[in-house]
Enzyme design. Structure first.
Site, PDB file in Angstrom:
ATOM      1  N   SER A  18      11.603   7.885 -25.290  1.00  0.00           N
ATOM      2  CA  SER A  18      11.072   6.839 -25.641  1.00  0.00           C
ATOM      3  C   SER A  18      12.001   6.432 -27.154  1.00  0.00           C
ATOM      4  CB  SER A  18       9.873   6.416 -25.735  1.00  0.00           C
ATOM      5  OG  SER A  18       8.996   5.544 -25.788  1.00  0.00           O
ATOM      6  N   ARG A  31      -2.003  -2.658 -27.929  1.00  0.00           N
ATOM      7  CA  ARG A  31      -1.776  -1.755 -26.987  1.00  0.00           C
ATOM      8  C   ARG A  31      -1.945  -1.546 -25.641  1.00  0.00           C
ATOM      9  NH1 ARG A  31       0.516   3.194 -28.288  1.00  0.00           N
ATOM     10  NH2 ARG A  31      -0.684   5.292 -26.994  1.00  0.00           N
ATOM     11  N   ASP A  68       8.579   5.180 -13.662  1.00  0.00           N
ATOM     12  CA  ASP A  68       8.713   4.455 -15.018  1.00  0.00           C
ATOM     13  C   ASP A  68       9.062   3.254 -14.851  1.00  0.00           C
ATOM     14  OD1 ASP A  68       8.833   3.726 -17.426  1.00  0.00           O
ATOM     15  OD2 ASP A  68       9.977   5.659 -18.456  1.00  0.00           O
ATOM     16  N   HIS A  93       5.802   5.645 -17.454  1.00  0.00           N
ATOM     17  CA  HIS A  93       6.784   6.416 -18.500  1.00  0.00           C
ATOM     18  C   HIS A  93       6.514   7.523 -19.404  1.00  0.00           C
ATOM     19  CE1 HIS A  93       9.024   5.374 -22.043  1.00  0.00           C
ATOM     20  NE2 HIS A  93       8.378   6.211 -22.996  1.00  0.00           N
ATOM     21  N   ASP A  94       4.919   7.722 -19.095  1.00  0.00           N
ATOM     22  CA  ASP A  94       3.768   9.102 -20.021  1.00  0.00           C
ATOM     23  C   ASP A  94       4.542   9.999 -18.638  1.00  0.00           C
ATOM     24  OD1 ASP A  94       3.197   7.461 -21.696  1.00  0.00           O
ATOM     25  OD2 ASP A  94       0.582   7.736 -20.644  1.00  0.00           O
TER      26      ASP A  94
END
Length: 365
Positions: free
Chosen positions: A156, A226, A318, A346-347
């Site tokens: 990232s 967030r 992702d 993505h994680d």
């Protein structure tokens, strides 16, 4: 609730060490006087000083890449399943260094840190680019006597910096392992980041960034930011299969809301106690500047000059940095694309440790 979750002088130092940064001329033309980076290390630097690996965190990460929660470190290492003895980045072999990025809030100089007048930088904090973050990180190498990195590894925002390290300091990087990022920030990524910045700045407690001496910080704005970000970090398939239309307490959705909302509340609570809204804005703005081709004749021209041995890794689900971006990087570099299979979006590069360990062990072999 605290005004900021930033680490402040006087808090437990934990495993942190500090490197002083001489005055810097930033890419956008402003100057940053003397500053510092917090960093942590694992393993030992060998006598030849050729076994150092630089690990670079994502936007909301910090220097605590491995280890337990302890005084000074409110949570466990963000890649503890990857960095350690016998793992993908084997600390029995490698001397691992992880700095908290310039602009960060866990010991490095950033908006929450004191300026020369002993007051927090706040609204005076200068705008950064990814290249500025990399320029600052050279101070850590100098402090440790590391002439070159056996590898620079990051995902990232950390992947952005890994690319920039390899391109701006080719003589200092032997291998570059880049996970879950592309050659430049796309319009979609910039838009998503910009909305998060707007959410923080719209909080009445933002105070143009000068909230540190006030009674409250822009916690609500950062919480909204967030929530937006976390939805892009995970895949729609995972969220739908995990939560469906379950309610918060198993009852009537018209009166108690949905379980997925409780999940987002939990995600937010985990961030606000260790992070800072000013850093969120500063690093998110820096991510929007990511463009390896700027001033280098475009991305293809820049990549054609890479001397480091590259490993490019993407996550198949992702939706923030989609797999086609890593496929383009790999194709332009003439290397195979390594794919992490995951429903976690993505994680995936953070949580699919078995797959990531295999890739890293091969890249560092």
């Amino acid at each position: 609730m605290a005004v900021t979750g930033a680490w402040r002088d006087g808090d437990p130092v934990g495993r942190r060490r500090f490197a002083e940064i001489p005055p810097m001329r930033l890419e956008r033309g402003t100057a940053l006087p003397r500053a510092r980076l917090a960093y942590e290390t694992w393993g030992r630097l060998n006598p030849a000083r050729d076994n150092a690996v630089l690990v670079l965190h994502a936007m909301s990460g910090d220097s605590h890449v491995a280890g337990d929660a302890e005084p000074g470190h409110p949570g466990p290492g963000w890649w503890s399943g990857v960095v350690g003895p016998g793992l993908g980045i084997d600390t029995d072999r490698w001397f691992v260094v992880c700095p908290n990025a310039l602009g960060g809030c866990q010991g490095s100089t950033g908006p929450s840190a004191p300026a020369s007048d002993a007051r927090p930088w706040g609204s005076r904090w200068p705008a950064l680019t990814i290249r500025d973050l990399v320029a600052a990180e050279t101070a850590v190498a100098s402090a440790l006597g590391v002439r070159s990195w056996a590898a620079v590894v990051g995902g990232s925002m950390g992947g952005m910096r890994a690319l920039e390290w390899a391109l701006s300091r080719p003589e200092q990087v032997e291998r570059a392992v880049v996970l879950a990022v592309g050659a430049e920030a796309s319009a979609d990524q910039i838009a998503t980041c910009s909305v998060q910045i707007d959410a923080i700045r719209a909080d009445p407690n933002w105070q143009a960034g000068d909230y540190y001496d006030g009674p409250a910080g822009p916690v609500d704005g950062m919480a909204i930011a967030r929530r937006i970000a976390h939805l892009t970090y995970r895949s729609a398939m995972e969220i739908d299969s995990r939560f469906g239309r379950e309610t918060r307490f198993g009852g009537d959705p018209l009166s108690e809301g949905f379980a997925v909302e409780s999940w987002l509340d939990h995600v937010v609570a985990g961030l606000v106690n260790r992070f800072d809204a000013g850093t969120y804005v500063a690093l998110t703005e820096a991510m929007n500047t990511h463009d390896i081709g700027r001033g280098r004749g475009g991305a293809v021209s820049a990549l054609s000059r890479m001397r480091a041995r590259p490993t490019i890794v993407g996550v198949d689900s992702d939706r923030l940095y989609p797999l086609h971006q890593q496929a383009e990087l790999a194709e332009q570099l003439g290397v195979p694309l390594r794919v992490v299979r995951s429903q976690r979006g993505h994680d995936g590069f953070l949580v699919e440790t078995d797959q990531v360990n295999e890739i890293l062990a091969e890249a560092l072999r």
